[in-house]
Enzyme design. Structure first.
Site, mmCIF file in Angstrom:
data_model
loop_
_atom_site.group_PDB
_atom_site.id
_atom_site.type_symbol
_atom_site.label_atom_id
_atom_site.label_comp_id
_atom_site.label_asym_id
_atom_site.label_seq_id
_atom_site.Cartn_x
_atom_site.Cartn_y
_atom_site.Cartn_z
ATOM 1 C CG HIS A 43 -1.742 1.219 1.392
ATOM 2 N ND1 HIS A 43 -3.097 1.235 1.145
ATOM 3 C CD2 HIS A 43 -1.422 2.493 1.775
ATOM 4 C CE1 HIS A 43 -3.567 2.454 1.367
ATOM 5 N NE2 HIS A 43 -2.561 3.233 1.758
ATOM 6 C CD GLU A 44 1.865 3.748 3.458
ATOM 7 O OE1 GLU A 44 2.326 4.858 3.126
ATOM 8 O OE2 GLU A 44 0.666 3.584 3.742
ATOM 9 C CG HIS A 47 0.505 6.272 -0.574
ATOM 10 N ND1 HIS A 47 -0.601 6.870 -1.156
ATOM 11 C CD2 HIS A 47 0.038 5.594 0.505
ATOM 12 C CE1 HIS A 47 -1.678 6.564 -0.462
ATOM 13 N NE2 HIS A 47 -1.325 5.788 0.551
ATOM 14 C CG ASP A 137 -4.476 6.774 1.992
ATOM 15 O OD1 ASP A 137 -3.478 7.437 2.320
ATOM 16 O OD2 ASP A 137 -4.410 5.592 1.607
#
Length: 288
Positions: A43-44, A47, A137
């Site tokens: 997930h990171e 980003h 988020d």
């Protein structure tokens, strides 16, 4: 390869994660923890990939038991569309992960039970991170939404205030449905701490926003927007009206007449270089 190594060195594991590791070992849920860690990490990375694409400066990547926080050394002056893509790049990874999970299941690499657990964790992290609470988020998306109609300072404050309401509702939900779940209270503690710190640092955040406007890349400005202000307003009061993504011309209303506009950099110069923080903006007009 160098950029990849620099990024990996910026990854930090939050102390709460170590607490969860201890609990998972005691309760024999270490397999679930590894799965959770993988999901959060990817997930990171979503980003980070979006940030690298737009050449953002990455400060650090903090992994949490329920998600993560990728902190960028940007201060509200990047185009809103860019920030939207960087924010959504994290949640999008969950869709990709679920798709990959189905492929693994189709080739009998994982069992149906593992697939179900994998999908469950992905959905939980996805929907949790989209809650309108800072620094999730969803909280960052809330800031972008407010920034479309409100000055940066107001948008930032409103985001923090609504985040407090969001955490309050989350606490009520936990008290009603799962009051004995320790990990949920750890999450609440982290969120409350993050919101309190963000509120305390709101003036610092605003100053960084202005400094970036003054010394940063002017090409990031998307449109020119005039600001009509009264001559008796202080320079500080004028700066609070600045919108992100807008280059402002300051039109000073003095004795019912609008004077020749000042460039926003003239006002920023008076504030930062000349320290004229409490003077009236009308004092910046030179006699013609």
């Amino acid at each position: 390869m160098t950029k990849l190594m620099e990024t990996l060195l910026k990854i930090k594991i939050h102390p709460l994660f170590w607490v969860v590791i201890g609990i998972s070992i005691i309760t024999a849920h270490f397999k679930e923890l590894l799965m959770l860690f993988l999901i959060v990490f990817i997930h990171e990375l979503g980003h980070v990939t979006g940030a690298h694409f737009f050449s953002w400066r990455i400060k650090k990547i903090q992994l949490l038991p329920f998600g993560g926080v990728a902190e960028m050394d940007e201060h509200g002056n990047r185009p809103i569309k860019e920030e939207l893509i960087v924010i959504l790049a994290g949640p999008i990874t969950h869709i990709v992960l679920v798709f990959i999970g189905y492929i693994f299941y189709a080739f009998s690499i994982i069992s149906a039970e593992t697939l179900d657990l994998f999908i469950f964790h992905n959905l939980v992290i996805l929907f949790f991170n989209l809650l309108p609470i800072w620094p999730l988020d969803g909280g960052k998306l809330l800031l972008l939404l407010f920034s479309l109609k409100k000055p940066f300072s107001d948008a930032h404050k409103m985001t923090i205030q609504l985040s407090i309401i969001g955490v309050g509702l989350f606490i009520l939900a936990v008290l009603y449905y799962s009051p004995s779940q320790l990990h949920l209270w750890m999450i609440i503690t982290f969120l409350l701490f993050s919101i309190v710190m963000e509120w305390r640092q709101r003036h610092f955040v605003f100053m960084r926003f202005l400094l970036e406007r003054y010394y940063g890349d002017a090409s990031q400005i998307q449109r020119l927007t005039p600001l009509i202000v009264d001559e008796k307003e202080t320079i500080q009061e004028v700066l609070v009206k600045f919108y992100r993504g807008n280059k402002h011309s300051i039109i000073i209303s003095k004795k019912g007449k609008h004077h020749v506009p000042l460039d926003e950099n003239e006002v920023l110069h008076a504030y930062f270089n000349e320290r004229r923080t409490t003077e009236h903006v009308g004092d910046l007009i030179y006699p013609y």
